[in-house]
Design a protein around this motif. Structure first.
Motif, PDB file in Angstrom:
ATOM      1  N   ALA A 276      60.897  80.429 117.220  1.00  0.00           N
ATOM      2  CA  ALA A 276      61.598  81.458 117.997  1.00  0.00           C
ATOM      3  C   ALA A 276      63.021  81.635 117.495  1.00  0.00           C
ATOM      4  CB  ALA A 276      61.580  81.103 119.480  1.00  0.00           C
ATOM      5  N   TYR A 277      63.672  80.538 117.123  1.00  0.00           N
ATOM      6  CA  TYR A 277      65.028  80.647 116.572  1.00  0.00           C
ATOM      7  C   TYR A 277      65.022  81.450 115.277  1.00  0.00           C
ATOM      8  CZ  TYR A 277      67.049  77.260 119.860  1.00  0.00           C
ATOM      9  OH  TYR A 277      67.496  76.619 120.969  1.00  0.00           O
ATOM     10  N   VAL A 278      64.024  81.245 114.435  1.00  0.00           N
ATOM     11  CA  VAL A 278      63.931  82.007 113.185  1.00  0.00           C
ATOM     12  C   VAL A 278      63.725  83.494 113.488  1.00  0.00           C
ATOM     13  CG1 VAL A 278      62.614  82.378 111.055  1.00  0.00           C
ATOM     14  CG2 VAL A 278      63.122  80.043 111.826  1.00  0.00           C
ATOM     15  N   LEU A 279      62.857  83.792 114.444  1.00  0.00           N
ATOM     16  CA  LEU A 279      62.633  85.192 114.808  1.00  0.00           C
ATOM     17  C   LEU A 279      63.905  85.807 115.385  1.00  0.00           C
ATOM     18  CD1 LEU A 279      60.452  87.386 114.802  1.00  0.00           C
ATOM     19  CD2 LEU A 279      59.877  86.685 117.137  1.00  0.00           C
ATOM     20  N   ALA A 280      64.651  85.051 116.176  1.00  0.00           N
ATOM     21  CA  ALA A 280      65.927  85.536 116.716  1.00  0.00           C
ATOM     22  C   ALA A 280      66.922  85.791 115.587  1.00  0.00           C
ATOM     23  CB  ALA A 280      66.489  84.527 117.722  1.00  0.00           C
ATOM     24  N   ASP A 281      66.967  84.888 114.612  1.00  0.00           N
ATOM     25  CA  ASP A 281      67.841  85.086 113.450  1.00  0.00           C
ATOM     26  C   ASP A 281      67.445  86.347 112.694  1.00  0.00           C
ATOM     27  OD1 ASP A 281      69.341  82.798 113.929  1.00  0.00           O
ATOM     28  OD2 ASP A 281      68.264  81.583 112.450  1.00  0.00           O
ATOM     29  N   LEU A 282      66.148  86.545 112.498  1.00  0.00           N
ATOM     30  CA  LEU A 282      65.665  87.733 111.803  1.00  0.00           C
ATOM     31  C   LEU A 282      66.060  88.989 112.575  1.00  0.00           C
ATOM     32  CD1 LEU A 282      64.086  89.173 109.572  1.00  0.00           C
ATOM     33  CD2 LEU A 282      62.004  88.767 110.930  1.00  0.00           C
ATOM     34  N   SER A 283      65.937  88.969 113.884  1.00  0.00           N
ATOM     35  CA  SER A 283      66.293  90.121 114.698  1.00  0.00           C
ATOM     36  C   SER A 283      67.768  90.473 114.539  1.00  0.00           C
ATOM     37  CB  SER A 283      65.967  89.835 116.170  1.00  0.00           C
ATOM     38  OG  SER A 283      66.170  90.993 116.952  1.00  0.00           O
ATOM     39  N   ARG A 284      68.636  89.461 114.578  1.00  0.00           N
ATOM     40  CA  ARG A 284      70.070  89.710 114.398  1.00  0.00           C
ATOM     41  C   ARG A 284      70.358  90.225 112.983  1.00  0.00           C
ATOM     42  NH1 ARG A 284      70.197  85.009 117.757  1.00  0.00           N
ATOM     43  NH2 ARG A 284      70.223  83.699 115.913  1.00  0.00           N
ATOM     44  N   TRP A 285      69.661  89.673 111.987  1.00  0.00           N
ATOM     45  CA  TRP A 285      69.840  90.103 110.607  1.00  0.00           C
ATOM     46  C   TRP A 285      69.424  91.565 110.451  1.00  0.00           C
ATOM     47  CZ3 TRP A 285      66.820  91.876 106.579  1.00  0.00           C
ATOM     48  CH2 TRP A 285      67.383  91.826 105.314  1.00  0.00           C
ATOM     49  N   LEU A 286      68.291  91.924 111.041  1.00  0.00           N
ATOM     50  CA  LEU A 286      67.845  93.314 110.996  1.00  0.00           C
ATOM     51  C   LEU A 286      68.908  94.232 111.600  1.00  0.00           C
ATOM     52  CD1 LEU A 286      64.100  92.922 112.062  1.00  0.00           C
ATOM     53  CD2 LEU A 286      64.919  93.712 109.832  1.00  0.00           C
ATOM     54  N   GLU A 287      69.441  93.834 112.733  1.00  0.00           N
ATOM     55  CA  GLU A 287      70.453  94.649 113.398  1.00  0.00           C
ATOM     56  C   GLU A 287      71.695  94.803 112.512  1.00  0.00           C
ATOM     57  OE1 GLU A 287      71.900  94.998 117.862  1.00  0.00           O
ATOM     58  OE2 GLU A 287      72.536  93.102 116.955  1.00  0.00           O
ATOM     59  N   ARG A 288      72.171  93.703 111.949  1.00  0.00           N
ATOM     60  CA  ARG A 288      73.356  93.756 111.077  1.00  0.00           C
ATOM     61  C   ARG A 288      73.140  94.657 109.865  1.00  0.00           C
ATOM     62  NH1 ARG A 288      73.413  88.216 111.965  1.00  0.00           N
ATOM     63  NH2 ARG A 288      72.509  87.844 109.906  1.00  0.00           N
ATOM     64  N   ASN A 289      71.910  94.729 109.401  1.00  0.00           N
ATOM     65  CA  ASN A 289      71.595  95.516 108.215  1.00  0.00           C
ATOM     66  C   ASN A 289      71.066  96.912 108.542  1.00  0.00           C
ATOM     67  OD1 ASN A 289      71.975  93.763 105.654  1.00  0.00           O
ATOM     68  ND2 ASN A 289      71.162  92.392 107.219  1.00  0.00           N
ATOM     69  N   GLY A 290      71.082  97.264 109.820  1.00  0.00           N
ATOM     70  CA  GLY A 290      70.663  98.599 110.233  1.00  0.00           C
ATOM     71  C   GLY A 290      69.205  98.899 109.972  1.00  0.00           C
ATOM     72  N   LEU A 291      68.354  97.882 110.103  1.00  0.00           N
ATOM     73  CA  LEU A 291      66.923  98.042 109.814  1.00  0.00           C
ATOM     74  C   LEU A 291      66.077  97.893 111.069  1.00  0.00           C
ATOM     75  CD1 LEU A 291      66.774  95.808 106.620  1.00  0.00           C
ATOM     76  CD2 LEU A 291      66.673  98.302 106.689  1.00  0.00           C
ATOM     77  N   ALA A 292      65.003  98.650 111.121  1.00  0.00           N
ATOM     78  CA  ALA A 292      63.977  98.479 112.145  1.00  0.00           C
ATOM     79  C   ALA A 292      62.924  97.533 111.580  1.00  0.00           C
ATOM     80  CB  ALA A 292      63.351  99.823 112.494  1.00  0.00           C
ATOM     81  N   PRO A 293      62.178  96.837 112.440  1.00  0.00           N
ATOM     82  CA  PRO A 293      61.156  95.912 111.936  1.00  0.00           C
ATOM     83  C   PRO A 293      60.176  96.572 110.968  1.00  0.00           C
ATOM     84  CG  PRO A 293      61.489  95.534 114.265  1.00  0.00           C
ATOM     85  CD  PRO A 293      62.283  96.764 113.898  1.00  0.00           C
ATOM     86  N   GLY A 294      59.813  97.814 111.195  1.00  0.00           N
ATOM     87  CA  GLY A 294      58.868  98.516 110.334  1.00  0.00           C
ATOM     88  C   GLY A 294      59.416  98.829 108.953  1.00  0.00           C
ATOM     89  N   GLN A 295      60.714  98.687 108.779  1.00  0.00           N
ATOM     90  CA  GLN A 295      61.344  98.943 107.489  1.00  0.00           C
ATOM     91  C   GLN A 295      61.450  97.682 106.637  1.00  0.00           C
ATOM     92  OE1 GLN A 295      64.908 100.646 109.422  1.00  0.00           O
ATOM     93  NE2 GLN A 295      64.605 102.378 108.036  1.00  0.00           N
TER      94      GLN A 295
ATOM     95  N   ARG B 158      58.691  72.024 120.653  1.00  0.00           N
ATOM     96  CA  ARG B 158      59.760  71.990 119.653  1.00  0.00           C
ATOM     97  C   ARG B 158      59.477  72.926 118.482  1.00  0.00           C
ATOM     98  NH1 ARG B 158      64.606  69.410 118.082  1.00  0.00           N
ATOM     99  NH2 ARG B 158      65.110  70.626 116.241  1.00  0.00           N
ATOM    100  N   SER B 159      58.263  72.906 117.980  1.00  0.00           N
ATOM    101  CA  SER B 159      57.891  73.789 116.878  1.00  0.00           C
ATOM    102  C   SER B 159      57.987  75.257 117.306  1.00  0.00           C
ATOM    103  CB  SER B 159      56.476  73.462 116.403  1.00  0.00           C
ATOM    104  OG  SER B 159      56.086  74.319 115.367  1.00  0.00           O
TER     105      SER B 159
END
Length: 75
Positions: free
Chosen positions: A40-59, A34-35
């Protein structure tokens, strides 16, 4: 949970290929399923947020992490 260990979460964005391996690694390290799922859900949310904001993880900066947190918690 699906038989391949994946949770039914749509993952898009630059971290999409990392979310499920990340969750499995957390389980391997002793996190509860469960934890691990919640992280994983938070990381998925972050990934979608990065995409919406036009950012790469390194940025990603500390300021942007704060923006992400505010965007996801309604603050």
């Amino acid at each position: 949970m699906a038989t391949d260990g994946r949770y039914p979460v749509r993952v898009a964005g630059p971290l999409a290929l990392s979310v499920h391996p990340f969750r499995l690694e957390l389980v391997r390290r002793g996190f509860t399923p469960r934890s691990s799922q919640d992280h994983a859900y938070v990381l998925a949310d972050l990934s979608r947020w990065l995409e919406r904001n036009g950012l790469a993880p390194g940025q990603l900066t500390a300021e942007q992490v704060g923006e992400f947190v505010r965007a996801t918690d309604g603050g």
